[in-house]
Motif scaffolding. Structure first.
Motif, short mmCIF file in Angstrom:
data_model
loop_
_atom_site.label_atom_id
_atom_site.label_comp_id
_atom_site.label_asym_id
_atom_site.label_seq_id
_atom_site.Cartn_x
_atom_site.Cartn_y
_atom_site.Cartn_z
N GLU A 26 -4.37 -3.42 -10.08
CA GLU A 26 -3.54 -2.23 -9.93
C GLU A 26 -4.25 -1.15 -9.13
N ARG A 27 -5.54 -0.95 -9.42
CA ARG A 27 -6.30 0.12 -8.76
C ARG A 27 -6.50 -0.20 -7.28
N PHE A 28 -6.77 -1.48 -6.99
CA PHE A 28 -6.97 -1.90 -5.60
C PHE A 28 -5.70 -1.68 -4.78
N LEU A 29 -4.56 -2.12 -5.31
CA LEU A 29 -3.30 -1.98 -4.58
C LEU A 29 -2.89 -0.52 -4.45
N HIS A 30 -3.17 0.27 -5.48
CA HIS A 30 -2.85 1.70 -5.42
C HIS A 30 -3.63 2.36 -4.27
N ALA A 31 -4.90 2.02 -4.15
CA ALA A 31 -5.71 2.56 -3.05
C ALA A 31 -5.20 2.06 -1.71
N LEU A 32 -4.85 0.78 -1.64
CA LEU A 32 -4.35 0.22 -0.38
C LEU A 32 -3.07 0.92 0.07
N ASN A 33 -2.19 1.19 -0.86
CA ASN A 33 -0.93 1.84 -0.52
C ASN A 33 -1.18 3.19 0.15
N TYR A 34 -2.09 3.96 -0.39
CA TYR A 34 -2.39 5.27 0.19
C TYR A 34 -2.99 5.12 1.59
N CYS A 35 -3.90 4.16 1.74
CA CYS A 35 -4.55 3.96 3.04
C CYS A 35 -3.55 3.54 4.11
N SER A 93 4.73 6.50 -8.03
CA SER A 93 4.19 5.15 -8.21
C SER A 93 5.17 4.11 -7.69
N GLY A 94 6.47 4.38 -7.89
CA GLY A 94 7.48 3.48 -7.34
C GLY A 94 7.44 3.44 -5.83
N ALA A 95 7.23 4.61 -5.20
CA ALA A 95 7.13 4.66 -3.74
C ALA A 95 5.93 3.86 -3.25
N LEU A 96 4.78 4.04 -3.92
CA LEU A 96 3.58 3.32 -3.51
C LEU A 96 3.69 1.82 -3.77
N SER A 97 4.37 1.44 -4.85
CA SER A 97 4.58 0.01 -5.12
C SER A 97 5.45 -0.62 -4.04
N ALA A 98 6.47 0.11 -3.58
CA ALA A 98 7.31 -0.41 -2.51
C ALA A 98 6.51 -0.55 -1.22
N ILE A 99 5.58 0.37 -1.00
CA ILE A 99 4.72 0.25 0.18
C ILE A 99 3.86 -1.01 0.08
N THR A 100 3.45 -1.37 -1.15
CA THR A 100 2.72 -2.63 -1.35
C THR A 100 3.55 -3.80 -0.85
N GLY A 101 4.84 -3.81 -1.22
CA GLY A 101 5.72 -4.88 -0.75
C GLY A 101 5.80 -4.90 0.77
N ALA A 102 5.93 -3.72 1.37
CA ALA A 102 5.99 -3.65 2.83
C ALA A 102 4.69 -4.13 3.46
N LEU A 160 7.35 4.16 5.94
CA LEU A 160 8.08 5.32 5.44
C LEU A 160 9.37 4.88 4.73
N ALA A 161 10.11 3.96 5.34
CA ALA A 161 11.35 3.48 4.73
C ALA A 161 11.08 2.80 3.39
N ALA A 162 10.00 2.02 3.32
CA ALA A 162 9.65 1.35 2.07
C ALA A 162 9.33 2.38 0.99
N GLY A 163 8.54 3.38 1.34
CA GLY A 163 8.18 4.40 0.37
C GLY A 163 9.39 5.16 -0.16
N ILE A 164 10.32 5.50 0.74
CA ILE A 164 11.53 6.22 0.31
C ILE A 164 12.39 5.34 -0.60
N SER A 165 12.53 4.07 -0.26
CA SER A 165 13.35 3.18 -1.10
C SER A 165 12.74 3.02 -2.49
N GLY A 166 11.41 2.88 -2.56
CA GLY A 166 10.77 2.76 -3.86
C GLY A 166 10.87 4.04 -4.67
N PHE A 167 10.75 5.18 -4.00
CA PHE A 167 10.88 6.47 -4.67
C PHE A 167 12.27 6.64 -5.28
N LEU A 168 13.30 6.34 -4.48
CA LEU A 168 14.68 6.49 -4.95
C LEU A 168 14.99 5.53 -6.09
#
Length: 439
Positions: A55-64, A348-357, A175-183
């Motif tokens: 979880e921590r690794f992917l969370h960091a990756l999403n931000y980067c 967290s939902g936005a960052l998780s969606a970025i993981t998928g992207a 950006l689109a992935a982050g918005i979709s996860g956020f919503l």
């Protein structure tokens, strides 16, 4: 803060010397572009050492992935910061770049003096075949861990389609992935305010930004005081501007860099630019290290009162400084905020969606890389030009059977025999030079 990070990362915590040697190894073996580099760090930090949780690794990756600049180097810096604060971030981020920088400077110097690259095709032939297998292994590992729901699988598929078939710019996909996860997260449950999530004081952050910018632009002051050649000042200014707009990796800006280096400043010819890209692909570290090659040649050919070789080394160093220092600033200023937002459901939902992207992005890079490794000719075919719908298709007659065979052997070594990357890369490089020797 250090105790908090230690308790939140994993049960095993490295010493600074362990951190140094592990990231030194990562820096030496970081071939394969961002996909292979991210996969290798995942294997070492999460699977082997267990210094970071999944979880921590992917969370960091999403931000980067949201930041301009080389995301793999930023991920290394973030991981080092999690494990040992700013000292750890500086060590990890520098070691990720330093081996490749030293290699590219040596290669650029040899190229400037002799312009002999007859050995490059053999090295790249073997290296790319092995790296392709490593990239695919990284893709499968990250996808297996990251795609935990149908929604995230859908995001990954959509990201791949947008990039591969429609050529949508990388920042828009993220950006689109982050918005979709956020919503989606906001629609599913409310976000509770967290008293402990208050950001660091604004004045401290402003001071950090100003200090970071001062450090970043320090070479300009030194060049002015020392009356350095104008080429060094031009390099610092150009690569500083480039550093804050380089979204999507080196390939996203190479066309622009080539145009400026070749047509505007006349630092090199177009063929020399292509040779530099090949040299950068043959070295560990981010592909954006090709900028240090450009900086070397530019300063070597316009040294002013300096010795040309000294000017070249300074030019390469300026390019690296201007490119990579902002990454440390982004991590050291932004990571504390990102860590405090881990319990915020919507973000967290936005960052998780970025993981998928990101999985879709790595898949797109893998397909593109694989086509160019295995085939001598690859063209983009526009199927529906009206909507910019097309795809890259190889000329099947250009299939390189030797590359295919070496890729299959590498894949068997990795997937079936469970060999590490070093034996695979060693075998592939050796095979490349045997092919050169046999003619």
């Amino acid at each position: 803060m250090t105790d908090f990070l230690r308790s939140e990362t994993s049960a095993t915590h490295p010493t600074l010397s362990e951190l140094f040697f592990v990231f030194g190894r990562v820096g030496l073996l970081s071939f394969g572009g961002p996909a292979g580099q991210i996969g290798m760090m995942h294997r070492v930090l999460v699977d082997e050492k267990r210094w970071l949780s999944e979880e921590r690794f992917l969370h960091a990756l999403n931000y980067c992935m949201l930041l301009p600049g080389p995301e793999a180097q930023q991920l290394a810096t973030y991981a080092g910061w999690l494990l040992h604060g700013r000292r750890g971030g500086i060590i990890a981020g520098m070691l990720f770049v330093l081996p490749g920088f030293l290699v590219i400077v040596a290669l650029a110097a040899a190229y400037a003096l002799y312009q002999d690259t007859h050995w490059l095709p053999a090295l790249l032939f073997g290296l790319k075949a092995g790296v392709l297998a490593i990239v695919i292994e990284a893709l499968l590992r990250v996808a297996k861990r990251a795609l935990k729901s149908r929604f995230l699988i859908g995001v990954a598929v959509a990201a791949f389609i947008a990039l591969f078939f429609f050529g949508v710019p990388f920042p828009l996909v993220i950006l689109a992935a982050g918005i979709s996860g956020f919503l989606k997260a906001r629609g599913g449950r409310s976000t509770k305010p967290d008293v402990e999530s208050k950001a660091p004081p604004l004045l401290r952050q402003i001071r950090g930004v100003l200090v970071g910018i001062l450090i970043w632009q320090m070479p300009l002051l030194l060049f002015w005081l020392l009356a350095a050649p104008s080429s060094l000042i031009e390099l610092q200014e150009f690569f500083s501007r480039l550093a804050v707009v380089t979204f999507g990796g080196a390939y996203a800006v190479l066309a622009y860099v080539a145009q400026v280096a070749v047509e505007t400043h006349h630092w090199m010819t177009a063929s020399e630019m292509l040779d530099g890209l090949a040299l950068a692909e043959a070295t560990p570290g981010p592909l954006v290290l090709v900028l240090s090659y450009i900086g070397f040649l530019a300063a070597f050919r316009h040294p002013g009162m300096l010795d040309p070789m000294l000017a070249g080394v300074l030019g390469a160093s300026v390019a690296a400084w201007a490119t990579f220092v902002p990454s440390f600033i982004f991590i050291f200023l932004g990571a504390p905020y990102v860590e405090r937002l881990r319990d915020n459901a919507a973000l967290s939902g936005a960052l998780s969606a970025i993981t998928g992207a990101v999985v879709g992005v790595i898949l797109n890079l893998s397909v593109w890389f694989g086509l160019h490794v295995l085939f001598g000719k690859v063209d983009r075919v526009e199927l529906l030009p009206q909507i910019n719908f097309g795809m890259s298709l190889p000329d099947w007659h250009s299939l390189d059977l030797a590359s295919l065979a070496l890729f299959v052997v590498s894949a068997i070594m990795l997937f079936r025999l469970k060999f590490g990357m070093l034996p695979v890369l060693g075998l592939c490089i050796g095979a490349g030079f045997i092919r050169l020797w046999l003619g």
